[in-house]
Scaffold this motif. Structure first.
Motif, PDB file in Angstrom:
ATOM      1  N   LEU A 115      41.630  47.905  46.849  1.00  0.00           N
ATOM      2  CA  LEU A 115      41.570  49.602  47.222  1.00  0.00           C
ATOM      3  C   LEU A 115      40.329  50.063  47.157  1.00  0.00           C
ATOM      4  CD1 LEU A 115      44.176  49.951  44.219  1.00  0.00           C
ATOM      5  CD2 LEU A 115      44.664  49.271  46.697  1.00  0.00           C
ATOM      6  N   PHE A 116      40.227  50.642  48.551  1.00  0.00           N
ATOM      7  CA  PHE A 116      38.894  51.155  48.972  1.00  0.00           C
ATOM      8  C   PHE A 116      38.633  52.897  48.639  1.00  0.00           C
ATOM      9  CE2 PHE A 116      39.333  47.524  51.596  1.00  0.00           C
ATOM     10  CZ  PHE A 116      38.408  46.871  51.220  1.00  0.00           C
ATOM     11  N   ALA A 117      37.671  53.155  48.061  1.00  0.00           N
ATOM     12  CA  ALA A 117      37.111  54.514  47.470  1.00  0.00           C
ATOM     13  C   ALA A 117      36.249  54.930  48.464  1.00  0.00           C
ATOM     14  CB  ALA A 117      36.865  54.638  46.184  1.00  0.00           C
ATOM     15  N   ASP A 118      36.320  56.141  49.179  1.00  0.00           N
ATOM     16  CA  ASP A 118      35.089  56.462  50.092  1.00  0.00           C
ATOM     17  C   ASP A 118      33.832  56.805  49.368  1.00  0.00           C
ATOM     18  OD1 ASP A 118      34.030  57.306  52.486  1.00  0.00           O
ATOM     19  OD2 ASP A 118      35.403  59.321  52.451  1.00  0.00           O
ATOM     20  N   ILE A 154      14.389  47.068  62.880  1.00  0.00           N
ATOM     21  CA  ILE A 154      15.361  47.729  62.174  1.00  0.00           C
ATOM     22  C   ILE A 154      16.655  47.234  61.886  1.00  0.00           C
ATOM     23  CG2 ILE A 154      14.113  49.825  62.972  1.00  0.00           C
ATOM     24  CD1 ILE A 154      17.406  48.646  64.597  1.00  0.00           C
ATOM     25  N   SER A 155      17.346  47.650  61.169  1.00  0.00           N
ATOM     26  CA  SER A 155      18.877  47.064  60.761  1.00  0.00           C
ATOM     27  C   SER A 155      19.647  48.390  60.570  1.00  0.00           C
ATOM     28  CB  SER A 155      18.794  46.091  59.593  1.00  0.00           C
ATOM     29  OG  SER A 155      20.184  45.562  59.361  1.00  0.00           O
ATOM     30  N   VAL A 156      21.005  48.132  60.115  1.00  0.00           N
ATOM     31  CA  VAL A 156      21.880  49.192  60.167  1.00  0.00           C
ATOM     32  C   VAL A 156      22.782  48.528  58.806  1.00  0.00           C
ATOM     33  CG1 VAL A 156      24.001  50.246  60.570  1.00  0.00           C
ATOM     34  CG2 VAL A 156      22.054  49.961  62.367  1.00  0.00           C
ATOM     35  N   HIS A 157      22.588  49.477  57.900  1.00  0.00           N
ATOM     36  CA  HIS A 157      23.324  49.257  56.461  1.00  0.00           C
ATOM     37  C   HIS A 157      24.380  50.171  56.059  1.00  0.00           C
ATOM     38  CE1 HIS A 157      19.634  46.506  56.038  1.00  0.00           C
ATOM     39  NE2 HIS A 157      20.439  45.998  55.220  1.00  0.00           N
ATOM     40  N   PHE A 158      25.379  50.171  56.108  1.00  0.00           N
ATOM     41  CA  PHE A 158      26.480  48.930  56.592  1.00  0.00           C
ATOM     42  C   PHE A 158      27.349  49.241  57.554  1.00  0.00           C
ATOM     43  CE2 PHE A 158      24.868  47.259  52.212  1.00  0.00           C
ATOM     44  CZ  PHE A 158      24.747  46.383  52.766  1.00  0.00           C
ATOM     45  N   ILE A 159      27.853  48.323  58.244  1.00  0.00           N
ATOM     46  CA  ILE A 159      29.129  48.387  58.980  1.00  0.00           C
ATOM     47  C   ILE A 159      30.405  48.450  57.896  1.00  0.00           C
ATOM     48  CG2 ILE A 159      30.373  47.587  60.865  1.00  0.00           C
ATOM     49  CD1 ILE A 159      28.261  46.025  61.556  1.00  0.00           C
ATOM     50  N   PRO A 160      30.974  49.669  57.957  1.00  0.00           N
ATOM     51  CA  PRO A 160      31.893  49.666  56.995  1.00  0.00           C
ATOM     52  C   PRO A 160      33.166  48.835  57.231  1.00  0.00           C
ATOM     53  CG  PRO A 160      31.288  51.928  57.816  1.00  0.00           C
ATOM     54  CD  PRO A 160      30.884  51.141  58.740  1.00  0.00           C
ATOM     55  N   LEU A 161      33.635  48.309  56.214  1.00  0.00           N
ATOM     56  CA  LEU A 161      34.697  47.160  56.545  1.00  0.00           C
ATOM     57  C   LEU A 161      35.915  47.589  57.168  1.00  0.00           C
ATOM     58  CD1 LEU A 161      34.459  45.640  52.580  1.00  0.00           C
ATOM     59  CD2 LEU A 161      33.126  45.284  54.630  1.00  0.00           C
ATOM     60  N   PHE A 162      36.182  48.765  57.358  1.00  0.00           N
ATOM     61  CA  PHE A 162      37.184  49.154  58.069  1.00  0.00           C
ATOM     62  C   PHE A 162      36.998  49.189  59.755  1.00  0.00           C
ATOM     63  CE2 PHE A 162      35.470  53.370  56.635  1.00  0.00           C
ATOM     64  CZ  PHE A 162      34.784  53.668  57.841  1.00  0.00           C
ATOM     65  N   LYS A 170      46.991  48.449  56.840  1.00  0.00           N
ATOM     66  CA  LYS A 170      47.302  49.151  58.212  1.00  0.00           C
ATOM     67  C   LYS A 170      46.570  50.646  57.936  1.00  0.00           C
ATOM     68  CE  LYS A 170      49.088  45.759  60.088  1.00  0.00           C
ATOM     69  NZ  LYS A 170      48.421  45.011  61.232  1.00  0.00           N
ATOM     70  N   ASP A 171      46.454  51.177  56.812  1.00  0.00           N
ATOM     71  CA  ASP A 171      46.011  52.495  56.466  1.00  0.00           C
ATOM     72  C   ASP A 171      44.414  52.685  56.336  1.00  0.00           C
ATOM     73  OD1 ASP A 171      46.047  51.439  54.128  1.00  0.00           O
ATOM     74  OD2 ASP A 171      46.815  53.103  52.908  1.00  0.00           O
ATOM     75  N   PHE A 172      43.939  51.428  56.600  1.00  0.00           N
ATOM     76  CA  PHE A 172      42.310  51.113  56.323  1.00  0.00           C
ATOM     77  C   PHE A 172      41.752  51.425  57.623  1.00  0.00           C
ATOM     78  CE2 PHE A 172      38.728  48.047  54.867  1.00  0.00           C
ATOM     79  CZ  PHE A 172      38.028  49.213  54.232  1.00  0.00           C
ATOM     80  N   THR A 173      41.394  53.084  57.809  1.00  0.00           N
ATOM     81  CA  THR A 173      40.990  53.284  59.073  1.00  0.00           C
ATOM     82  C   THR A 173      39.929  54.265  58.740  1.00  0.00           C
ATOM     83  OG1 THR A 173      42.422  55.046  59.040  1.00  0.00           O
ATOM     84  CG2 THR A 173      43.035  53.049  60.173  1.00  0.00           C
ATOM     85  N   ASN A 200      40.530  57.832  57.434  1.00  0.00           N
ATOM     86  CA  ASN A 200      40.448  57.855  55.944  1.00  0.00           C
ATOM     87  C   ASN A 200      39.471  57.943  55.049  1.00  0.00           C
ATOM     88  OD1 ASN A 200      43.451  58.381  56.375  1.00  0.00           O
ATOM     89  ND2 ASN A 200      43.805  56.104  56.332  1.00  0.00           N
ATOM     90  N   TYR A 201      38.302  57.637  55.602  1.00  0.00           N
ATOM     91  CA  TYR A 201      37.044  57.402  54.799  1.00  0.00           C
ATOM     92  C   TYR A 201      35.854  58.074  55.831  1.00  0.00           C
ATOM     93  CZ  TYR A 201      39.651  53.880  52.830  1.00  0.00           C
ATOM     94  OH  TYR A 201      40.752  53.258  51.995  1.00  0.00           O
ATOM     95  N   PRO A 202      36.060  59.479  55.916  1.00  0.00           N
ATOM     96  CA  PRO A 202      35.168  60.084  56.784  1.00  0.00           C
ATOM     97  C   PRO A 202      33.662  60.087  56.125  1.00  0.00           C
ATOM     98  CG  PRO A 202      36.548  61.786  55.468  1.00  0.00           C
ATOM     99  CD  PRO A 202      36.970  60.210  55.256  1.00  0.00           C
ATOM    100  N   ASN A 203      33.475  60.001  55.063  1.00  0.00           N
ATOM    101  CA  ASN A 203      32.050  60.004  54.517  1.00  0.00           C
ATOM    102  C   ASN A 203      31.383  58.864  54.859  1.00  0.00           C
ATOM    103  OD1 ASN A 203      32.438  62.644  53.592  1.00  0.00           O
ATOM    104  ND2 ASN A 203      32.758  61.813  51.406  1.00  0.00           N
TER     105      ASN A 203
END
Length: 391
Positions: free
Chosen positions: A100-103, A326-334, A344-347, A350-353
């Motif tokens: 379960l993912f929290a922003d 350089i790099s980028v940390h991180f690519i969000p899992l969604f 399906k709701d992991f978009t 739903n995780y604007p921050n």
């Protein structure tokens, strides 16, 4: 330094002491888990002020050990953040659990306690057994609130400390606050064993379980089997364990690196402070969050997109073309196919921050042996790129 000299994203600080420590093990006749590993564990536990430390072959394997010991299994769930490397959540899936993912918080990269509380409120049917906060870039999450939430809901706290040695707060070192802490000694980390990690805990029963599961579920360590008077072939298997031990070759490097950890920490903080001063009056750059006890594993430069006529990817590519690693940390899992298909709701919506942080973050080079010329050139290239694209 010449104008076109490339600056790597990271270069480990390896000296003659490191080399001699590894050579000593190679010449000793004992290469796998043994006395070097035991000494490394004791020294690391003393450094972060925990009762126990278990050396493992990666942060990922340490996370699996900790989760399994804390009851993560089919039919259970853990709470973590989408703003992390994929292994944090994948370990729960390896054990058959849901995630379960929290922003993250609006102004930091840390998991948001308010979002954690919403997950508990919205999922009363779920058997949530653990919260896994991720200390991004050296900043420690709001552990005071997270520990309160965990106590209220009677769940474990497993700290992902891959970025946070030796971060420290008023509650203690990262990795000493929750039930377990899992560190990484990957090549780019604040100290390195090339590959490897460490699990810390103050819980004797968790330590016992993880020790047994670390090496095939045996009731004896390899060092004990081959150095004690008892026959080496006499052992019991108490569970279907894993092969997650750290060999002495890596532990020897870890010990010498650990002896220089404070020196590395001081240099990283000095370099980060230089960047902060250099970018303080630059309107297209926002300085990274800097919480109490930040170990500055990463310098997470945040672009102010409103001041630029280009996106993060364009800006990053131009820095690379200028020779800045350089790099980028991180690519969000969604953003990844597996996770999008699983939930399906992991978009992103739903995780604007998390999405906003990802879209404007570039990780700049930050390693102990960087010279003043290197630092100045990174700043120069960032400013020149920003000026070309200033809106």
């Amino acid at each position: 330094m010449e104008e076109n000299t490339n600056i790597p994203f990271f270069k480990a600080s390896i000296n003659e002491q490191d080399e001699q420590a590894v050579l000593s093990v190679l010449r000793s006749g004992w290469l796998t888990t043994g006395k070097e590993c035991l000494a490394f564990e004791k020294e690391f536990a003393a450094k972060v002020k925990t009762q126990y430390a278990l050396a493992v072959n990666s942060n990922t394997s340490g996370m699996i050990l900790a989760m399994e010991a804390c009851g993560v299994a089919p039919g259970t769930a853990v709470i973590t953040t989408p703003y992390t490397f994929v292994s944090t959540a994948a370990c729960a899936r390896h054990l058959g659990a849901d995630v379960l993912f929290a922003d993250i918080e609006k102004d930091t990269y840390s998991i948001d306690p308010d979002s954690i509380e919403k997950i508990f409120a919205q999922n009363p049917q779920k058997k949530i057994v653990a919260i896994v906060p991720v200390h991004i870039g050296g900043n420690v999450c709001n552990m005071e609130r997270i520990m309160r939430i965990a106590k209220e809901h009677k769940v474990r706290v497993i700290e992902d400390c891959a970025h946070s040695f030796p971060s420290r707060t008023k509650l203690g070192y990262a990795g000493s606050i929750g039930d377990c802490g899992i560190f990484s000694f990957y090549a780019t980390k604040t100290i390195t064993t090339a590959e490897g990690g460490m699990v810390t805990t103050n819980d004797e029963q968790l330590c016992k379980r993880m020790t047994q599961m670390r090496l095939h579920g045996m009731d004896r360590t390899t060092w004990d089997r081959y150095t004690s008077p008892r026959a080496s072939w006499e052992y019991d298997i108490i569970a279907p364990g894993y092969k997650f031990n750290m060999p002495d070759i890596l532990a020897a490097l870890g010990r010498t690196q650990l002896s220089r950890a404070d020196e590395f920490d001081t240099k990283r903080k000095q370099h980060a402070a230089f960047y902060n001063r250099a970018f303080a009056d630059t309107d297209f750059v926002e300085l990274p969050p800097d919480s109490e006890g930040n170990s500055w594993h990463l310098y997470l430069m945040r672009l102010n997109n409103e001041k630029l006529d280009c996106d993060r990817n364009t800006f990053a590519k131009e820095l690379q073309q200028a020779g800045i690693g350089i790099s980028v940390h991180f690519i969000p899992l969604f953003q990844f196919t597996y996770w999008k298909n699983l939930y399906k709701d992991f978009t992103a919506e739903n995780y604007p921050n998390a999405m906003k942080a990802y879209s404007r973050t570039i990780t700049l080079p930050l390693w102990p042996d960087m010279t003043q010329q290197m630092l100045e050139r990174v700043v120069q290239c960032v400013k020149e790129t920003g000026e070309r694209h200033h809106a």
